[in-house]
Scaffold this motif. Structure first.
Motif, PDB file in Angstrom:
ATOM      1  N   ARG A  43     -18.570  -4.074  -0.477  1.00 13.63           N
ATOM      2  CA  ARG A  43     -19.608  -3.625   0.684  1.00 13.63           C
ATOM      3  C   ARG A  43     -21.027  -4.199   0.270  1.00 13.63           C
ATOM      4  O   ARG A  43     -21.258  -4.743  -0.814  1.00 13.63           O
ATOM      5  N   THR A  44     -21.840  -4.488   1.365  1.00 15.01           N
ATOM      6  CA  THR A  44     -23.041  -5.148   1.235  1.00 15.01           C
ATOM      7  C   THR A  44     -24.232  -3.973   1.250  1.00 15.01           C
ATOM      8  O   THR A  44     -25.235  -4.287   1.074  1.00 15.01           O
ATOM      9  N   ARG A  45     -23.761  -2.968   1.368  1.00 14.95           N
ATOM     10  CA  ARG A  45     -24.892  -1.851   1.317  1.00 14.95           C
ATOM     11  C   ARG A  45     -24.387  -0.358   1.248  1.00 14.95           C
ATOM     12  O   ARG A  45     -23.186  -0.191   1.285  1.00 14.95           O
ATOM     13  N   ASP A  46     -25.322   0.637   1.407  1.00 20.77           N
ATOM     14  CA  ASP A  46     -24.611   2.025   1.104  1.00 20.77           C
ATOM     15  C   ASP A  46     -24.500   2.321   2.497  1.00 20.77           C
ATOM     16  O   ASP A  46     -25.461   2.595   3.231  1.00 20.77           O
ATOM     17  N   VAL A  47     -23.395   3.011   2.816  1.00 19.06           N
ATOM     18  CA  VAL A  47     -22.904   3.739   4.096  1.00 19.06           C
ATOM     19  C   VAL A  47     -22.292   5.044   3.743  1.00 19.06           C
ATOM     20  O   VAL A  47     -20.994   5.293   3.639  1.00 19.06           O
ATOM     21  N   PRO A  48     -22.943   6.166   3.621  1.00 22.66           N
ATOM     22  CA  PRO A  48     -22.573   7.458   3.100  1.00 22.66           C
ATOM     23  C   PRO A  48     -21.315   7.795   4.137  1.00 22.66           C
ATOM     24  O   PRO A  48     -20.408   8.556   3.436  1.00 22.66           O
ATOM     25  N   ALA A  49     -21.181   7.309   5.355  1.00 21.44           N
ATOM     26  CA  ALA A  49     -20.277   7.742   6.390  1.00 21.44           C
ATOM     27  C   ALA A  49     -18.962   7.461   5.984  1.00 21.44           C
ATOM     28  O   ALA A  49     -17.748   7.965   6.064  1.00 21.44           O
ATOM     29  N   VAL A  50     -18.635   6.167   5.115  1.00 18.91           N
ATOM     30  CA  VAL A  50     -17.392   5.760   4.794  1.00 18.91           C
ATOM     31  C   VAL A  50     -16.767   6.767   3.690  1.00 18.91           C
ATOM     32  O   VAL A  50     -15.695   7.080   3.847  1.00 18.91           O
ATOM     33  N   GLU A  51     -17.683   7.136   2.727  1.00 18.54           N
ATOM     34  CA  GLU A  51     -17.044   8.186   1.786  1.00 18.54           C
ATOM     35  C   GLU A  51     -16.724   9.503   2.380  1.00 18.54           C
ATOM     36  O   GLU A  51     -15.892  10.072   2.227  1.00 18.54           O
ATOM     37  N   GLU A  52     -17.746   9.969   3.487  1.00 15.67           N
ATOM     38  CA  GLU A  52     -17.249  11.189   4.109  1.00 15.67           C
ATOM     39  C   GLU A  52     -15.946  11.114   4.709  1.00 15.67           C
ATOM     40  O   GLU A  52     -15.270  12.105   4.746  1.00 15.67           O
ATOM     41  N   LEU A  53     -15.731  10.050   5.540  1.00 17.21           N
ATOM     42  CA  LEU A  53     -14.906  10.133   6.172  1.00 17.21           C
ATOM     43  C   LEU A  53     -13.562   9.674   5.224  1.00 17.21           C
ATOM     44  O   LEU A  53     -12.304  10.362   5.540  1.00 17.21           O
TER      45      LEU A  53
END
Length: 344
Positions: A177-187
């Motif tokens: 990953r190049t940044r934090d994307v909380p939706a990825v962990e939520e999914l």
């Protein structure tokens, strides 16, 4: 050492191909082809009009187990003579005197790759419809492969597929990953809570969509399935879900490189599912889950490609590559699809 085509020592590779007995007439030329963002693909042409296809891993540092063309060589070799249409495998080399990474040579399959809207616009709506419906039928052939007869029983684990995918791609996300994307962990959490029961283990292509098939639009047939690097053993509906993930419809509003299916004539996602069920007789009630998992996985793959391009711009394909905006759009579509499917 002279290197012209990015990633190839043309002189050494030419000598290797000449020694394979495929009838290559010097000099050979090499040109990178396709929009593939993972393993690199080259057209090889000789002075006599002969043509072949060459594959190698991406350039730069790779995640472990990713882009294994030696494994891809094994899979394609095992499928020679099966009902699955694949190129003929002609050679494999890992010789450091020839290449810094494994190379696989295969036959060139004359046909059309609908790798974007311009290519698909050359077809009539009727041709688009026939080609579109040929894809789920071809998936049925892949999922009908006898693992014992082809020697592929030990290709991968036979443990529950969804759990394996969630573990693997969550780890890939953390590494690339190049940044934090909380939706990825939520999914990932939503998918973990809603795993359907798996009733069979089949050969799974892992990346089946329009870009990875060569078709005959006049006959409405798939001539060859390519790009087997993500092939594994697992739940066959996962491949159908992936096809849906790569099959935007006109009303989806998701821009990206896989927009050909929005053109008039191509079947809807529902029609693809119906054609697959009719071809295979499988229960497709849980395909929505696999559609969401495939979108989640597609976002992680796109992020990984973005990371590789940032780390080594030589990996950039001819159409550029994914952006953070594109990855976010795929994630948003995954979230909406999960909601539509009642996953919570």
């Amino acid at each position: 050492m002279r290197v012209n085509a990015v990633g190839l020592n043309e002189e050494a590779v030419s000598a290797w191909i000449a020694g394979l007995g495929v009838g290559a007439i010097a000099p050979l030329t090499f040109e990178r082809i396709g929009n593939g963002q993972s393993n690199l693909t080259y057209a090889v042409n000789d002075a006599g009009g002969g043509r072949w296809v060459l594959r190698r891993p991406p350039l730069g540092t790779l995640l472990s187990s990713a882009h294994d063309v030696v494994r891809e060589h094994r899979i394609l070799s095992s499928l020679q003579g099966s009902k699955v249409p694949v190129p003929k495998i002609l050679g494999l080399t890992e010789d450091p005197e020839i290449t810094d990474a494994p190379l696989v040579l295969m036959s060139y399959v004359a046909g059309v790759v609908l790798d974007g809207v311009p290519a698909a616009e050359k077809l009539t709506p009727e041709q688009r419809g026939a080609v579109g419906l040929a894809l789920p039928r071809t998936l049925g052939r892949i999922h009908g492969v006898d693992l014992e007869d082809t020697g592929l029983t030990d290709l991968a684990s036979h443990k529950p597929y969804a759990e394996r995918q969630l573990r693997r791609w969550s780890a890939q996300w953390e590494k690339s990953r190049t940044r934090d994307v909380p939706a990825v962990e939520e999914l990932a959490a939503v998918l973990s809570r809603n795993i359907p029961e798996q009733s069979e283990v089949a050969l799974v292509h892992g990346d089946f969509h329009l870009n990875n098939v060569i078709v005959d639009p006049d006959e409405g047939e798939v001539l060859s399935v390519v790009d087997w690097e993500l092939c594994t053993l697992g739940e066959p509906l996962a491949d159908l879900g992936a096809l849906l993930a790569y099959w935007p419809e006109a009303g989806d509003g998701v821009a990206g490189p896989f927009m050909a299916s929005t053109l008039e004539g191509f079947p809807s996602r529902a029609e693809l599912v119906e054609a697959y069920a009719e071809r295979t007789g499988r229960d497709v009630a849980n395909v929505g889950y696999w559609h969401v998992l495939a979108l989640w996985k597609l976002a992680i793959i796109a992020e990984g490609v973005l990371r590789r391009i940032l780390d080594d711009p030589r990996n950039t394909a001819k159409d550029g590559g994914p952006t953070a905006t594109l990855v976010d759009g795929i994630i948003d579509r995954a979230v909406r699809t999960a909601a539509d499917e009642g996953l919570a």
